[in-house]
Enzyme design. Structure first.
Site, PDB file in Angstrom:
ATOM      1  N   SER A  60       0.786  -1.243   0.000  1.00  0.00           N
ATOM      2  CA  SER A  60       0.000   0.000   0.000  1.00  0.00           C
ATOM      3  C   SER A  60       0.814   1.288   0.000  1.00  0.00           C
ATOM      4  CB  SER A  60      -0.933   0.024   1.201  1.00  0.00           C
ATOM      5  OG  SER A  60      -2.043  -0.791   0.932  1.00  0.00           O
ATOM      6  N   LYS A  63       0.443   3.424  -2.992  1.00  0.00           N
ATOM      7  CA  LYS A  63      -0.791   4.189  -3.245  1.00  0.00           C
ATOM      8  C   LYS A  63      -0.533   5.700  -3.287  1.00  0.00           C
ATOM      9  CE  LYS A  63      -3.966   0.741  -1.403  1.00  0.00           C
ATOM     10  NZ  LYS A  63      -4.364   0.031  -0.215  1.00  0.00           N
ATOM     11  N   TYR A 186      -3.090  -2.182 -10.443  1.00  0.00           N
ATOM     12  CA  TYR A 186      -3.006  -1.974  -8.996  1.00  0.00           C
ATOM     13  C   TYR A 186      -2.115  -3.029  -8.327  1.00  0.00           C
ATOM     14  CZ  TYR A 186      -4.431  -2.331  -4.115  1.00  0.00           C
ATOM     15  OH  TYR A 186      -4.419  -2.442  -2.743  1.00  0.00           O
ATOM     16  N   TYR A 239      -4.194   3.318   7.636  1.00  0.00           N
ATOM     17  CA  TYR A 239      -5.476   2.586   7.651  1.00  0.00           C
ATOM     18  C   TYR A 239      -6.372   3.127   8.774  1.00  0.00           C
ATOM     19  CZ  TYR A 239      -2.277  -0.724   5.341  1.00  0.00           C
ATOM     20  OH  TYR A 239      -1.336  -1.303   4.547  1.00  0.00           O
ATOM     21  N   VAL A 257       0.994  -3.798   3.887  1.00  0.00           N
ATOM     22  CA  VAL A 257       0.910  -5.084   4.607  1.00  0.00           C
ATOM     23  C   VAL A 257       2.181  -5.936   4.523  1.00  0.00           C
ATOM     24  CG1 VAL A 257      -1.582  -5.487   4.693  1.00  0.00           C
ATOM     25  CG2 VAL A 257      -0.291  -6.165   2.668  1.00  0.00           C
TER      26      VAL A 257
HETATM   27  N1  GLN Z   1      -1.904  -5.490  -2.254  1.00  0.00           N
HETATM   28  C1  GLN Z   1      -2.526  -5.333  -0.980  1.00  0.00           C
HETATM   29  C2  GLN Z   1      -4.051  -5.498  -1.074  1.00  0.00           C
HETATM   30  O1  GLN Z   1      -4.639  -5.003  -1.975  1.00  0.00           O
HETATM   31  C3  GLN Z   1      -2.169  -4.002  -0.421  1.00  0.00           C
HETATM   32  C4  GLN Z   1      -2.879  -3.732   0.856  1.00  0.00           C
HETATM   33  C5  GLN Z   1      -2.036  -3.122   1.894  1.00  0.00           C
HETATM   34  O2  GLN Z   1      -0.824  -3.029   1.847  1.00  0.00           O
HETATM   35  N2  GLN Z   1      -2.735  -2.723   2.919  1.00  0.00           N
HETATM   36  O3  GLN Z   1      -4.660  -6.116  -0.262  1.00  0.00           O
END
Ligand code: GLN
Length: 311
Positions: A60, A63, A186, A239, A257
């Site tokens: 993430s 992003k 993505y 988050y 994550v």
């Molecule tokens: N690729 C992961 C997902 O879409 C990224 C989520 C994350 O890092 N929180 O679930």
């Protein structure tokens, strides 16, 4: 005063309080007791703690970069037609608000918003959209980056939740490509490989508002977009623990994550370093929200000890 080494060693013991992410099968192989930190100032000055050679995928953290590329290509006004800048307090992959009165994804830091952003990246083909982000990153990092295909395919084959999100976005008119393209872009972006020093350099980009003589043209961003990116990190970057992080750590940050975190330090002094700084952290053992437990512990102590609260 506690030294960086003291804080690091204390944080290392916290790794056992979390678990490595397993919902993306390829991430499950990471060592749960790994923790490394890089703090980077201008002129490539860097402090490293732990083994900083380990590689990880951005997940993430990407992003915030994809958001910047899309917003610089279109305009903030255009982007706001597709995705808002409001925190949710929900988990990063929540689908629930896409069915509420306001169907627009709440922000680009949650999966729904990031999948919309993936569809808005410059270029017609999947390849060009991915390249628009890797080129931007390469201009910041001054090196080539690649995608970990094993992580990408592992997530792609288990991406039912993200696929469901993408279908709802498409049905509601918030996807500007087809579902599979947006999803693949993505997920490929989430699988970009970096080191913890690279994370620190990405954070430094924000700390300097993109002003660093060695960045090439391709790393250019409008100041407005950088400011929005930092505001998004502060309000939505961690988050559904973003409020607590802003209240008790007080810096723009973004986690993934894989156990990655980037944190932006405006203007401070940390041991031998001074001025704007970027902090990169990698600790694959994550909490129930999805944030690195050692990373959160380290940043909380560091912020108090070195007075890094930016608000
Ligand atoms: N690729 C992961 C997902 O879409 C990224 C989520 C994350 O890092 N929180 O679930």
């Amino acid at each position: 005063m506690k030294t960086l080494q003291d804080i690091y060693e204390q944080s290392l013991t916290v790794t056992k309080e979390g678990k490595v992410a397993t919902y993306i099968p390829a991430l499950a192989a990471a060592s749960s007791d790994h923790f490394s930190v890089s703090i980077c100032a201008k002129n490539n000055k860097e402090i490293q703690l732990g083994d900083c050679h380990a590689t990880l995928t951005l997940q993430s953290v990407v992003k915030v970069i994809s958001f910047m590329v899309a917003a610089n290509h279109h305009s903030m006004d255009e982007i706001m037609k597709y995705v808002d800048v409001e925190p949710t307090g929900d988990s990063f992959n929540s689908i629930v608000r896409l069915e509420s009165d306001k169907k627009k994804p709440f922000n680009p830091m949650i999966n729904a918003g990031a999948i919309t952003i993936a569809s808005l990246l410059p270029g017609e083909s999947l390849h060009d959209k991915v390249k628009s982000v890797t080129e931007f990153l390469e201009a910041i990092l001054q090196k080539q980056v690649h995608i970990n295909n094993e992580v990408y395919l592992s997530e792609y084959h288990s991406a039912d939740y993200n696929r469901a999100i993408a279908y709802i976005l498409k049905a509601n008119g918030f996807l500007s490509s087809d579902v599979e393209d947006a999803l693949q872009v993505y997920l490929q972006l989430c699988s970009i490989v970096v080191t913890v020093s690279d994370l620190a350099k990405i954070a430094l980009y924000f700390a300097t508002d993109g002003n660093n003589e060695y960045y090439s043209e391709k790393a250019k961003s409008s100041l407005e977009v950088i400011q929005v990116a930092k505001a998004l990190m502060l309000t939505c970057g961690m988050y559904n623990a973003s409020g607590k992080f802003a209240a008790f750590v007080g810096m723009p940050a973004k986690s993934g994550v894989s156990g990655a975190i980037i944190a932006v330090v405006k203007n401070s002094k940390i041991e031998g370093l001074q001025g704007p700084m970027g902090i990169g952290l990698y600790g694959p053992s994550i909490d129930s929200v999805g944030n690195s437990v050692a990373g959160i512990h380290f940043l909380t102590k560091l912020s108090k000890e070195y007075d890094l609260f930016c608000l």
